[in-house]
Design a protein around this motif. Structure first.
Motif, PDB file in Angstrom:
ATOM      1  N   VAL A  88     -11.057 -43.171 -10.843  1.00  0.00           N
ATOM      2  CA  VAL A  88     -12.205 -42.875  -9.984  1.00  0.00           C
ATOM      3  C   VAL A  88     -13.408 -43.722 -10.403  1.00  0.00           C
ATOM      4  N   PHE A  89     -13.669 -43.777 -11.689  1.00  0.00           N
ATOM      5  CA  PHE A  89     -14.818 -44.533 -12.199  1.00  0.00           C
ATOM      6  C   PHE A  89     -14.720 -46.003 -11.785  1.00  0.00           C
ATOM      7  N   GLN A  90     -13.546 -46.603 -12.015  1.00  0.00           N
ATOM      8  CA  GLN A  90     -13.365 -48.020 -11.697  1.00  0.00           C
ATOM      9  C   GLN A  90     -13.430 -48.274 -10.190  1.00  0.00           C
ATOM     10  N   ALA A  91     -12.899 -47.354  -9.387  1.00  0.00           N
ATOM     11  CA  ALA A  91     -12.940 -47.529  -7.931  1.00  0.00           C
ATOM     12  C   ALA A  91     -14.376 -47.587  -7.426  1.00  0.00           C
ATOM     13  N   ILE A  92     -15.210 -46.685  -7.921  1.00  0.00           N
ATOM     14  CA  ILE A  92     -16.612 -46.658  -7.485  1.00  0.00           C
ATOM     15  C   ILE A  92     -17.345 -47.902  -7.986  1.00  0.00           C
ATOM     16  N   GLU A  93     -17.181 -48.242  -9.254  1.00  0.00           N
ATOM     17  CA  GLU A  93     -17.859 -49.416  -9.811  1.00  0.00           C
ATOM     18  C   GLU A  93     -17.437 -50.689  -9.084  1.00  0.00           C
ATOM     19  N   SER A  94     -16.148 -50.839  -8.797  1.00  0.00           N
ATOM     20  CA  SER A  94     -15.654 -52.030  -8.104  1.00  0.00           C
ATOM     21  C   SER A  94     -16.211 -52.125  -6.690  1.00  0.00           C
ATOM     22  N   LYS A  95     -16.227 -51.000  -5.987  1.00  0.00           N
ATOM     23  CA  LYS A  95     -16.689 -50.985  -4.597  1.00  0.00           C
ATOM     24  C   LYS A  95     -18.187 -51.301  -4.505  1.00  0.00           C
ATOM     25  N   LEU A  96     -18.968 -50.803  -5.455  1.00  0.00           N
ATOM     26  CA  LEU A  96     -20.414 -50.980  -5.384  1.00  0.00           C
ATOM     27  C   LEU A  96     -20.888 -52.332  -5.922  1.00  0.00           C
ATOM     28  N   GLY A  97     -20.126 -52.925  -6.811  1.00  0.00           N
ATOM     29  CA  GLY A  97     -20.502 -54.236  -7.331  1.00  0.00           C
ATOM     30  C   GLY A  97     -21.922 -54.270  -7.843  1.00  0.00           C
ATOM     31  N   LEU A 118     -24.597 -44.997  -0.578  1.00  0.00           N
ATOM     32  CA  LEU A 118     -23.859 -43.749  -0.391  1.00  0.00           C
ATOM     33  C   LEU A 118     -22.539 -43.908   0.344  1.00  0.00           C
ATOM     34  N   LYS A 119     -22.528 -44.670   1.411  1.00  0.00           N
ATOM     35  CA  LYS A 119     -21.294 -44.821   2.186  1.00  0.00           C
ATOM     36  C   LYS A 119     -20.194 -45.457   1.337  1.00  0.00           C
ATOM     37  N   ALA A 120     -20.525 -46.533   0.660  1.00  0.00           N
ATOM     38  CA  ALA A 120     -19.536 -47.219  -0.170  1.00  0.00           C
ATOM     39  C   ALA A 120     -19.067 -46.343  -1.326  1.00  0.00           C
ATOM     40  N   ALA A 121     -19.990 -45.632  -1.944  1.00  0.00           N
ATOM     41  CA  ALA A 121     -19.618 -44.742  -3.056  1.00  0.00           C
ATOM     42  C   ALA A 121     -18.671 -43.651  -2.564  1.00  0.00           C
ATOM     43  N   GLY A 122     -18.973 -43.065  -1.402  1.00  0.00           N
ATOM     44  CA  GLY A 122     -18.110 -42.039  -0.836  1.00  0.00           C
ATOM     45  C   GLY A 122     -16.737 -42.565  -0.484  1.00  0.00           C
ATOM     46  N   GLU A 123     -16.679 -43.761   0.090  1.00  0.00           N
ATOM     47  CA  GLU A 123     -15.380 -44.370   0.420  1.00  0.00           C
ATOM     48  C   GLU A 123     -14.551 -44.587  -0.834  1.00  0.00           C
ATOM     49  N   ALA A 124     -15.171 -45.095  -1.883  1.00  0.00           N
ATOM     50  CA  ALA A 124     -14.459 -45.343  -3.132  1.00  0.00           C
ATOM     51  C   ALA A 124     -14.009 -44.044  -3.796  1.00  0.00           C
ATOM     52  N   PHE A 125     -14.828 -43.021  -3.680  1.00  0.00           N
ATOM     53  CA  PHE A 125     -14.505 -41.731  -4.308  1.00  0.00           C
ATOM     54  C   PHE A 125     -13.462 -40.955  -3.507  1.00  0.00           C
ATOM     55  N   GLY A 126     -13.449 -41.144  -2.201  1.00  0.00           N
ATOM     56  CA  GLY A 126     -12.479 -40.431  -1.367  1.00  0.00           C
ATOM     57  C   GLY A 126     -13.068 -39.265  -0.617  1.00  0.00           C
ATOM     58  N   VAL A 127     -14.369 -39.076  -0.703  1.00  0.00           N
ATOM     59  CA  VAL A 127     -15.062 -38.030   0.053  1.00  0.00           C
ATOM     60  C   VAL A 127     -16.522 -38.458   0.199  1.00  0.00           C
ATOM     61  N   SER A 128     -17.091 -38.232   1.365  1.00  0.00           N
ATOM     62  CA  SER A 128     -18.487 -38.597   1.610  1.00  0.00           C
ATOM     63  C   SER A 128     -19.422 -37.831   0.685  1.00  0.00           C
ATOM     64  N   LEU A 129     -20.487 -38.485   0.283  1.00  0.00           N
ATOM     65  CA  LEU A 129     -21.503 -37.812  -0.514  1.00  0.00           C
ATOM     66  C   LEU A 129     -22.453 -37.081   0.435  1.00  0.00           C
ATOM     67  N   PRO A 130     -22.630 -35.763   0.261  1.00  0.00           N
ATOM     68  CA  PRO A 130     -23.479 -35.007   1.187  1.00  0.00           C
ATOM     69  C   PRO A 130     -24.943 -35.421   1.052  1.00  0.00           C
ATOM     70  N   VAL A 131     -25.643 -35.419   2.172  1.00  0.00           N
ATOM     71  CA  VAL A 131     -27.067 -35.738   2.149  1.00  0.00           C
ATOM     72  C   VAL A 131     -27.915 -34.508   2.450  1.00  0.00           C
TER      73      VAL A 131
END
Length: 191
Positions: free
Chosen positions: A91-100, A45-58
């Motif tokens: 956005v798609f590539q940023a998240i995919e790259s960050k999460l590996g 979640l943290k990495a996905a939120g960083e890549a997306f530009g906003v935290s994912l709410p829990v």
């Protein structure tokens, strides 16, 4: 209580005629946006939120927003991510790259759904003609998001302002949903 930052993302489609415009309520088609369905465990979640530009709410029924971004909680391991339509690939590539290799699922569902914006002093009343949830501001505050049923159609309902809601439905259901909203609003006008 103010409107969400994401109101710069969820805006009326300037090229469209309003579906309905009355003194107490309006129904407008929303501008198309990038919609991504994200599924992942807590470790991602943290990495996905960083890549997306906003935290994912829990927190259930919650959203997190930033300029031109919104992350909507859909379930314990599921989020809908919204961004401007032209930023899909970025956005798609940023998240995919960050999460590996971190286990997750990211799917473009941009063309699956359409949205309308229901606003005005009678917006709650209008939505309650087909959604049986307490939509008062105290019970359903700005930022609350949920999946629910409008009459017989599944919808996503997101309160973006004190008297403004985004109603999203699958493309195949949107004529049904928007048609019933317009019909109910016309009954309001006749009353």
């Amino acid at each position: 209580m103010s409107d969400l930052v994401a109101n710069d993302l969820i805006t009326p489609d300037a090229g469209e005629t309003p579906l309905l415009s009355l003194p107490d309520v309006s129904i407008l088609k929303a501008v198309p946006v990038t919609r991504l369905s994200y599924r992942g465990r807590e470790a991602s979640l943290k990495a996905a939120g960083e890549a997306f530009g906003v935290s994912l709410p829990v927190k259930p029924l919650a959203c997190e927003t930033a300029p031109k971004r919104a992350a909507l909680w859909m379930g314990p391991d599921e989020w809908t991510l919204l961004a401007p339509e032209e930023q899909l690939d970025t956005v798609f590539q940023a998240i995919e790259s960050k999460l590996g290799d971190t286990p997750h699922a990211l799917v473009d569902v941009s063309h699956r759904s359409l949205a309308v914006i229901v606003s005005g002093s009678k917006a709650e009343w209008l939505l309650n003609t087909g959604i049986f949830i307490d939509l008062t501001l105290d019970a359903f505050p700005v930022g609350t998001v949920t999946r629910t049923i409008f009459h017989k159609a599944p919808v996503l309902l997101w309160r973006t302002g004190p008297d403004t809601f985004m109603v999203e439905a699958w493309v195949s259901f949107m004529d049904y949903v928007s048609g019933l909203l317009v019909q109910s609003a016309q009954e309001l006008q006749a009353a």
